[in-house]
Design a protein around this motif. Structure first.
Motif, PDB file in Angstrom:
ATOM      1  N   ASP A  99       0.916  -1.454   0.128  1.00  0.00           N
ATOM      2  CA  ASP A  99      -0.394  -0.523   0.093  1.00  0.00           C
ATOM      3  C   ASP A  99       0.164   1.298   0.339  1.00  0.00           C
ATOM      4  OD1 ASP A  99      -2.646   1.335   0.198  1.00  0.00           O
ATOM      5  OD2 ASP A  99      -1.387   1.492   1.820  1.00  0.00           O
ATOM      6  N   ARG A 100       1.815   0.926   1.107  1.00  0.00           N
ATOM      7  CA  ARG A 100       2.545   2.153   0.584  1.00  0.00           C
ATOM      8  C   ARG A 100       3.209   2.214  -0.134  1.00  0.00           C
ATOM      9  NH1 ARG A 100       5.415   0.458   5.016  1.00  0.00           N
ATOM     10  NH2 ARG A 100       7.066  -0.506   4.194  1.00  0.00           N
ATOM     11  N   GLU A 101       3.835   1.824  -0.473  1.00  0.00           N
ATOM     12  CA  GLU A 101       4.902   1.707  -1.905  1.00  0.00           C
ATOM     13  C   GLU A 101       3.886   2.312  -3.179  1.00  0.00           C
ATOM     14  OE1 GLU A 101       7.216   2.953  -1.531  1.00  0.00           O
ATOM     15  OE2 GLU A 101       8.281   2.366   0.044  1.00  0.00           O
ATOM     16  N   ASN A 102       2.832   1.696  -3.198  1.00  0.00           N
ATOM     17  CA  ASN A 102       1.116   1.908  -4.682  1.00  0.00           C
ATOM     18  C   ASN A 102       2.322   0.520  -5.515  1.00  0.00           C
ATOM     19  OD1 ASN A 102      -0.255   2.288  -5.959  1.00  0.00           O
ATOM     20  ND2 ASN A 102       1.219   3.586  -7.623  1.00  0.00           N
ATOM     21  N   THR A 104       1.703  -2.586  -7.790  1.00  0.00           N
ATOM     22  CA  THR A 104       0.772  -2.955  -8.598  1.00  0.00           C
ATOM     23  C   THR A 104       0.660  -4.246  -9.514  1.00  0.00           C
ATOM     24  OG1 THR A 104       0.969  -0.984 -10.401  1.00  0.00           O
ATOM     25  CG2 THR A 104      -0.543  -0.926  -7.853  1.00  0.00           C
ATOM     26  N   SER A 187      -4.304  -8.336  -3.879  1.00  0.00           N
ATOM     27  CA  SER A 187      -5.168  -7.826  -3.011  1.00  0.00           C
ATOM     28  C   SER A 187      -5.653  -8.235  -2.197  1.00  0.00           C
ATOM     29  CB  SER A 187      -6.346  -7.181  -3.996  1.00  0.00           C
ATOM     30  OG  SER A 187      -6.887  -8.226  -4.398  1.00  0.00           O
TER      31      SER A 187
END
Length: 322
Positions: A99-102, A104, A187
């Motif tokens: 989440d912090r580093e996005n 994907t 996710s």
């Protein structure tokens, strides 16, 4: 593809040697434990960035280390903890980093305290060919050892059962801390944690995933060391040295018998002593001693003693009767 190197542990079982240094910086030959992981990831063009997940206590040490290392891909990603009792657990820390580093993209996760005999790129090849979550698995050869890890049951190379730290292992094939996840499965970290599942061990997460979708295992021969105890660290050093003795040119050895698997570092002094299966850190002094299967930290003085299976912290003085 991104990679995460897990380096957030406090290695309390290796204290005092790791009280003020990350265990990943422990030397194995001319390199360190974590360098072998960084070298593999640096050489793989598929991996664009390597996040080093560590804690606040060791953040400065890692920052300095990476600045001096010459590696281009690693960047620090620091979890907000300073002690063992504050840790989020490995799965929790991974979810926060994603989440912090996005993150994907497809993701490779390797423990920085893993010393493995295969190249991580071989594992990435396997992961890309399967297109599913993947793990690396190793036969530890002992059911007693297997109890400490996640047990893997395979049909071919597909994981058909996974049990985290079983009391009664049915085999000796275990999951090591080397995983890969397709981008579309990232996710699942939040889904798993939101369901109140165990945030501590990644094996529980793998067990949870395996019950829901295909997971494949990359098996390998050779060697694997989980550097978490003095014994496992010395075993890794012995595997690397393969019976040899390594003495830094700036060390002093006088009238001493250095037997197999001894590493003496810069500035150390060994006089009138016998050493076997031992690591001597910089500027330590050993005189009139018999030292076996031990770790002697820097700026330490050992004199007139017989030591076996000892762990002597930095700046200590150990003499007969004192």
């Amino acid at each position: 593809m991104k990679a995460i190197v897990l380096a957030g542990g406090y290695a309390t079982r290796l204290w005092p040697i790791t009280k003020h240094r990350p265990k990943m910086f422990l030397p194995v030959g001319d390199s360190t434990v974590i360098d072998t992981v960084f070298e593999d990831l640096e050489a793989d063009d598929r991996i664009s960035e390597v996040y080093v997940s560590t804690n606040e206590r060791f953040a400065d040490e890692f920052a300095s280390y990476l600045d001096d290392s010459g590696f281009e891909k690693p960047t620090l990603s620091v979890e907000d903890t300073t002690g063992e009792d504050e840790k989020f657990g490995v799965v929790g820390a991974l979810a926060q980093l994603i989440d912090r580093e996005n993150v994907t993209e497809d993701l490779v996760v390797v423990a920085g305290d893993n010393l493995i005999s295969f190249d991580v790129s071989e594992f990435v090849d396997f992961f890309e060919a399967k297109g599913t979550p993947a793990l690396a698995a190793y036969d530890v050869g002992s059911k007693e050892r297997a109890r400490s890890y996640g047990l893997v049951d395979l049909d071919g190379d597909r994981v058909v059962d996974f049990q985290e730290k079983p009391d009664d292992p049915k085999s000796t094939l275990v999951s090591i801390a080397c995983y890969a996840f397709p981008a579309e499965t990232l996710s699942l970290f939040e889904e798993y944690l939101d369901a109140g599942e165990n945030p501590d061990e990644p094996g529980w997460f793998i067990q949870w995933i395996q019950s829901r979708r295909p997971v494949h295992a990359f098996t390998f021969d050779g060697a694997w060391f989980d550097i978490g105890t003095p014994e496992s660290y010395l075993d890794a050093v012995a595997w690397h040295l393969d019976g040899d003795v390594r003495v830094h040119p700036d060390a002093t050895i006088e009238n001493s018998d250095l037997r197999e698997n001894v590493h003496v570092m810069a500035g150390a002094e060994v006089v009138n002593s016998t050493l076997e299966g031992t690591v001597v850190f910089p500027n330590a002094t050993i005189r009139d001693a018999d030292v076996r299967r031990s770790i002697i930290d820097e700026e330490t003085r050992v004199e007139n003693l017989d030591l076996a299976d000892a762990l002597i912290g930095a700046h200590s003085t150990m003499t007969n009767g004192g």
